[in-house]
Design an enzyme around this catalytic site. Structure first.
Site, PDB file in Angstrom:
ATOM      1  N   THR A  82     147.161  66.602  77.968  1.00  0.00           N
ATOM      2  CA  THR A  82     147.175  67.722  78.919  1.00  0.00           C
ATOM      3  C   THR A  82     147.025  67.223  80.351  1.00  0.00           C
ATOM      4  OG1 THR A  82     146.171  69.127  77.239  1.00  0.00           O
ATOM      5  CG2 THR A  82     146.063  69.930  79.508  1.00  0.00           C
ATOM      6  N   ARG A 121     148.377  57.264  72.078  1.00  0.00           N
ATOM      7  CA  ARG A 121     148.107  56.929  70.675  1.00  0.00           C
ATOM      8  C   ARG A 121     149.410  56.928  69.890  1.00  0.00           C
ATOM      9  NH1 ARG A 121     143.455  60.706  68.989  1.00  0.00           N
ATOM     10  NH2 ARG A 121     145.000  62.050  69.939  1.00  0.00           N
ATOM     11  N   GLU A 160     136.236  63.158  90.496  1.00  0.00           N
ATOM     12  CA  GLU A 160     136.319  64.539  90.996  1.00  0.00           C
ATOM     13  C   GLU A 160     136.714  65.517  89.891  1.00  0.00           C
ATOM     14  OE1 GLU A 160     135.849  65.918  94.468  1.00  0.00           O
ATOM     15  OE2 GLU A 160     135.588  67.413  92.914  1.00  0.00           O
ATOM     16  N   VAL A 206     134.194  67.562  86.981  1.00  0.00           N
ATOM     17  CA  VAL A 206     133.432  68.816  87.117  1.00  0.00           C
ATOM     18  C   VAL A 206     134.298  69.850  87.822  1.00  0.00           C
ATOM     19  CG1 VAL A 206     131.343  69.904  88.031  1.00  0.00           C
ATOM     20  CG2 VAL A 206     131.266  67.515  87.289  1.00  0.00           C
ATOM     21  N   GLY A 227     145.567  74.725  76.928  1.00  0.00           N
ATOM     22  CA  GLY A 227     145.123  73.380  77.344  1.00  0.00           C
ATOM     23  C   GLY A 227     143.784  73.357  78.058  1.00  0.00           C
ATOM     24  N   LYS A 277     128.503  68.625  82.736  1.00  0.00           N
ATOM     25  CA  LYS A 277     128.902  68.773  84.143  1.00  0.00           C
ATOM     26  C   LYS A 277     127.673  69.016  85.024  1.00  0.00           C
ATOM     27  CE  LYS A 277     133.449  70.513  82.844  1.00  0.00           C
ATOM     28  NZ  LYS A 277     134.172  71.707  82.385  1.00  0.00           N
TER      29      LYS A 277
HETATM   30  P1  NAP Z   1     144.280  65.495  75.381  1.00  0.00           P
HETATM   31  O1  NAP Z   1     145.293  66.498  75.745  1.00  0.00           O
HETATM   32  O2  NAP Z   1     143.730  65.494  73.990  1.00  0.00           O
HETATM   33  O3  NAP Z   1     144.917  64.051  75.681  1.00  0.00           O
HETATM   34  C1  NAP Z   1     144.332  62.867  75.257  1.00  0.00           C
HETATM   35  C2  NAP Z   1     145.314  61.729  75.473  1.00  0.00           C
HETATM   36  O4  NAP Z   1     144.679  60.502  75.114  1.00  0.00           O
HETATM   37  C3  NAP Z   1     146.583  61.813  74.610  1.00  0.00           C
HETATM   38  O5  NAP Z   1     147.695  61.372  75.353  1.00  0.00           O
HETATM   39  C4  NAP Z   1     146.306  60.831  73.470  1.00  0.00           C
HETATM   40  O6  NAP Z   1     147.471  60.211  72.971  1.00  0.00           O
HETATM   41  C5  NAP Z   1     145.489  59.785  74.188  1.00  0.00           C
HETATM   42  N1  NAP Z   1     144.597  59.049  73.289  1.00  0.00           N
HETATM   43  C6  NAP Z   1     143.582  59.551  72.539  1.00  0.00           C
HETATM   44  N2  NAP Z   1     142.976  58.555  71.880  1.00  0.00           N
HETATM   45  C7  NAP Z   1     143.618  57.410  72.222  1.00  0.00           C
HETATM   46  C8  NAP Z   1     143.476  56.049  71.858  1.00  0.00           C
HETATM   47  N3  NAP Z   1     142.532  55.653  71.003  1.00  0.00           N
HETATM   48  N4  NAP Z   1     144.329  55.144  72.393  1.00  0.00           N
HETATM   49  C9  NAP Z   1     145.286  55.525  73.265  1.00  0.00           C
HETATM   50  N5  NAP Z   1     145.466  56.800  73.653  1.00  0.00           N
HETATM   51  C10 NAP Z   1     144.648  57.730  73.126  1.00  0.00           C
HETATM   52  O7  NAP Z   1     143.016  65.566  76.344  1.00  0.00           O
HETATM   53  P2  NAP Z   1     142.940  66.221  77.805  1.00  0.00           P
HETATM   54  O8  NAP Z   1     142.727  67.670  77.679  1.00  0.00           O
HETATM   55  O9  NAP Z   1     144.054  65.709  78.625  1.00  0.00           O
HETATM   56  O10 NAP Z   1     141.545  65.619  78.296  1.00  0.00           O
HETATM   57  C11 NAP Z   1     141.431  64.292  78.743  1.00  0.00           C
HETATM   58  C12 NAP Z   1     140.091  64.118  79.465  1.00  0.00           C
HETATM   59  O11 NAP Z   1     140.060  64.984  80.594  1.00  0.00           O
HETATM   60  C13 NAP Z   1     138.860  64.476  78.650  1.00  0.00           C
HETATM   61  O12 NAP Z   1     137.799  63.629  79.017  1.00  0.00           O
HETATM   62  C14 NAP Z   1     138.540  65.901  79.083  1.00  0.00           C
HETATM   63  O13 NAP Z   1     137.185  66.229  78.927  1.00  0.00           O
HETATM   64  C15 NAP Z   1     138.907  65.815  80.540  1.00  0.00           C
HETATM   65  N6  NAP Z   1     139.242  67.084  81.181  1.00  0.00           N
HETATM   66  C16 NAP Z   1     140.127  67.931  80.600  1.00  0.00           C
HETATM   67  C17 NAP Z   1     140.464  69.096  81.255  1.00  0.00           C
HETATM   68  C18 NAP Z   1     141.419  70.091  80.656  1.00  0.00           C
HETATM   69  O14 NAP Z   1     141.561  71.174  81.214  1.00  0.00           O
HETATM   70  N7  NAP Z   1     142.086  69.765  79.553  1.00  0.00           N
HETATM   71  C19 NAP Z   1     139.920  69.387  82.511  1.00  0.00           C
HETATM   72  C20 NAP Z   1     139.017  68.483  83.087  1.00  0.00           C
HETATM   73  C21 NAP Z   1     138.686  67.336  82.417  1.00  0.00           C
HETATM   74  P3  NAP Z   1     148.639  61.074  72.235  1.00  0.00           P
HETATM   75  O15 NAP Z   1     149.265  61.878  73.340  1.00  0.00           O
HETATM   76  O16 NAP Z   1     149.557  60.059  71.686  1.00  0.00           O
HETATM   77  O17 NAP Z   1     147.917  61.919  71.234  1.00  0.00           O
HETATM   78  N1  HSE Z   2     137.206  72.125  78.429  1.00  0.00           N
HETATM   79  C1  HSE Z   2     136.865  72.137  79.805  1.00  0.00           C
HETATM   80  C2  HSE Z   2     136.687  73.573  80.256  1.00  0.00           C
HETATM   81  C3  HSE Z   2     137.947  71.486  80.602  1.00  0.00           C
HETATM   82  O1  HSE Z   2     137.112  74.483  79.535  1.00  0.00           O
HETATM   83  O2  HSE Z   2     136.114  73.802  81.313  1.00  0.00           O
HETATM   84  C4  HSE Z   2     137.585  71.308  82.058  1.00  0.00           C
HETATM   85  O3  HSE Z   2     136.568  70.354  82.201  1.00  0.00           O
END
Ligand code: NAP
Ligand code: HSE
Length: 463
Positions: free
Chosen positions: A14, A46, A130, A133, A188, A206
């Site tokens: 995402t 992955r 940044e 949080v 997402g 956070k």
């Molecule tokens: P996500 O959609 O699950 O994406 C995770 C990515 O990491 C995927 O591309 C996955 O590969 C890859 N991955 C997972 N394990 C791996 C490994 N062992 N080796 C190599 N690649 C690996 O997660 P996300 O929502 O983007 O979140 C990522 C981070 O941002 C997290 O720490 C989350 O807390 C933070 N965050 C998310 C949001 C949000 O709104 N989603 C907002 C703020 C912060 P594949 O694509 O091949 O599966």
């Molecule tokens: N899962 C988190 C939320 C993503 O819903 O706020 C942003 O950190």
């Protein structure tokens, strides 16, 4: 223009997908702001067979983390895989390999901030976060840089987009808890394990980060009293509405009860429209800070009650500035990518390195604050029970509350259905101010009554 800043993106889901898109689709804008091109050198995933943004050249997609971390054309590693095991190794290995790190991983920083930042200082490299949080809301910069002249006295925030999305969907669209959660996942917003969103853990992670920046405390998970939205029933949302309140999952930090009361009162009185004065308590350098995450009933007119969907909002009270509010999209692909790319630009310019060195976050130096035990936090409470509709039940409950010196502010019980089923009826009690510890003691006794048919549900009141 200077040499490009080479980036390895570890994780392209995402958030990572959004970051890659911004770097590739807006390369010129980014280069102008960073005063040098920011070049995406490697994208580690992955499963390389998954469809990705068509702008990402196929030949930079790999599953080999190590080669990306040791690529000499890479100066910054962006960790966006999430979790605290592989991600921690990626971050520590990247720092050891002499790379700067950008991460959105609040769980990792809350769990291992000291270790990660110590490793960064040792390697003379920078960690930017940044996006960890409040997603796209620049609250880390606001606290760490723009409010640097202040001692923060209190923070009240909506920090989990998923929970706020669910509560809004239940209140406004009448969605069930599970369909609202499924929608948040589809959009997402949710973590890979959404339990972290709905049980308050993500907001607590956070809050721990904000508390480190604002008070210099490295709060352990057990020091943040935590309750999620997973105990909220649709009937609680209805009862709250009837009483004139909206339920929000709040993350709060208070340096003293006096500061809390002054600021809550101030906010309700001013409704955010007028500049607020500095609470006197803020000027006396309090020694402790209470940290907690819980559903809170806020008056409909409260600023934070009006924050809807996946939006986040952070109210910060500083002893010089008074009340400030930061609001915007707290989760999702592009808002989070916006913050990650801003960190990359800051590294490109060289600002981030200087700020990082000066801030000395998660160092042993502290700022004289300790974390206050959650039992001592005082609040008014909303208590919802399912009770047998028979004489003496209410008297038993009020006696237990009185024994703990908890007095009742209001009470709601609707007339039972005349269907002869004898089904338990909801009873809602709103208390006056009480210590959390004593309130919990009363709850234990109430839950043991044979006339209550389900564990009591309770939330604190925002006024
Ligand atoms: P996500 O959609 O699950 O994406 C995770 C990515 O990491 C995927 O591309 C996955 O590969 C890859 N991955 C997972 N394990 C791996 C490994 N062992 N080796 C190599 N690649 C690996 O997660 P996300 O929502 O983007 O979140 C990522 C981070 O941002 C997290 O720490 C989350 O807390 C933070 N965050 C998310 C949001 C949000 O709104 N989603 C907002 C703020 C912060 P594949 O694509 O091949 O599966
Ligand atoms: N899962 C988190 C939320 C993503 O819903 O706020 C942003 O950190």
């Amino acid at each position: 223009m200077s040499e490009p800043l080479g980036v390895a993106l570890i994780g392209c889901g995402t958030v990572g997908g959004g970051v890659a898109h911004v770097l590739l689709a807006h390369a010129e804008r980014v280069a102008q702001r960073a005063a040098r091109p920011i070049a995406l050198r490697r994208v580690v995933v992955r499963d390389p067979s998954k469809p990705r943004d068509p702008l990402i050249p196929r030949d930079i997609i790999t599953t080999d983390i190590s080669s990306a971390l040791h690529d000499s054309s890479v100066q910054v590693v962006v960790e966006l895989i999430g979790g605290t095991t592989v991600a921690k190794k990626v971050v520590l290995d990247a720092l050891a390999a002499g790379k700067h790190v950008v991460t959105a991983n609040k769980a990792l920083l809350a769990d291992s901030g000291s270790e990660v930042f110590e490793a960064a200082r040792k390697a003379e490299r920078t960690v930017c976060f940044e996006a960890a949080v409040a997603g796209g809301v620049p609250v880390i910069r606001a606290l760490g840089e723009s409010l640097a002249a202040n001692q923060v006295t209190a923070i009240q925030a909506i920090l989990n987009g998923t929970s706020n999305f669910i509560l809004t969907a239940m209140a406004e669209r009448g969605l069930s808890y599970s369909s609202a959660l499924a929608e948040a996942q589809k959009l997402g917003y949710a973590e890979a394990d959404p339990t972290l969103d709905v049980d308050g853990s993500d907001a607590a992670h956070k809050l721990a980060i904000l508390a480190q920046i604002s008070f210099g405390v490295a709060a352990k998970p057990h020091e943040i009293a935590r309750q999620g939205i997973d105990t909220i029933d649709a009937m609680d949302i209805r009862f709250a509405n009837e009483l004139g309140y909206t339920i929000k999952l709040l993350a709060e930090a208070w340096t003293s009860e006096e500061a809390r009361n002054a600021e809550r009162g101030m906010r309700n009185k001013n409704n955010g429209q007028e500049p607020s004065s500095v609470p006197s308590s803020a000027l006396r350098a309090p020694r402790s800070v209470a940290l907690h995450v819980a559903p809170v009933l806020l008056r409909h007119t409260d600023l934070l009650a009006q924050v809807r969907g996946a939006y986040n909002a952070v109210l910060v009270y500083g002893d010089v500035v008074g009340e400030t509010l930061y609001q915007g999209p707290g989760a999702g692909r592009m808002p989070t990518a916006s913050s990650v790319v801003a960190d990359l630009i800051d590294l490109g310019v060289g600002r981030a390195q200087r700020t990082f060195a000066a801030a000395r976050l998660w160092s042993r130096e502290g700022r004289g604050f300790t974390v206050e035990p959650p039992e001592r936090v005082r609040s008014r409470f909303y208590l919802r029970l399912l009770v047998a509709d028979k004489p003496g039940v209410l008297a038993d409950i009020t006696r237990i509350l009185a024994d703990e010196e908890i007095s009742i502010s209001s009470l709601v019980q609707h007339e039972a259905q005349e269907d002869g089923s004898g089904a338990p009826v909801p009873l809602v009690i709103v208390t006056h101010y009480a210590a959390t510890g004593r309130f919990r003691k009363a709850l234990e006794k109430i839950n043991r009554l044979t006339t209550t048919s389900a564990p009591a549900v309770f939330f604190s009141m925002g006024d």
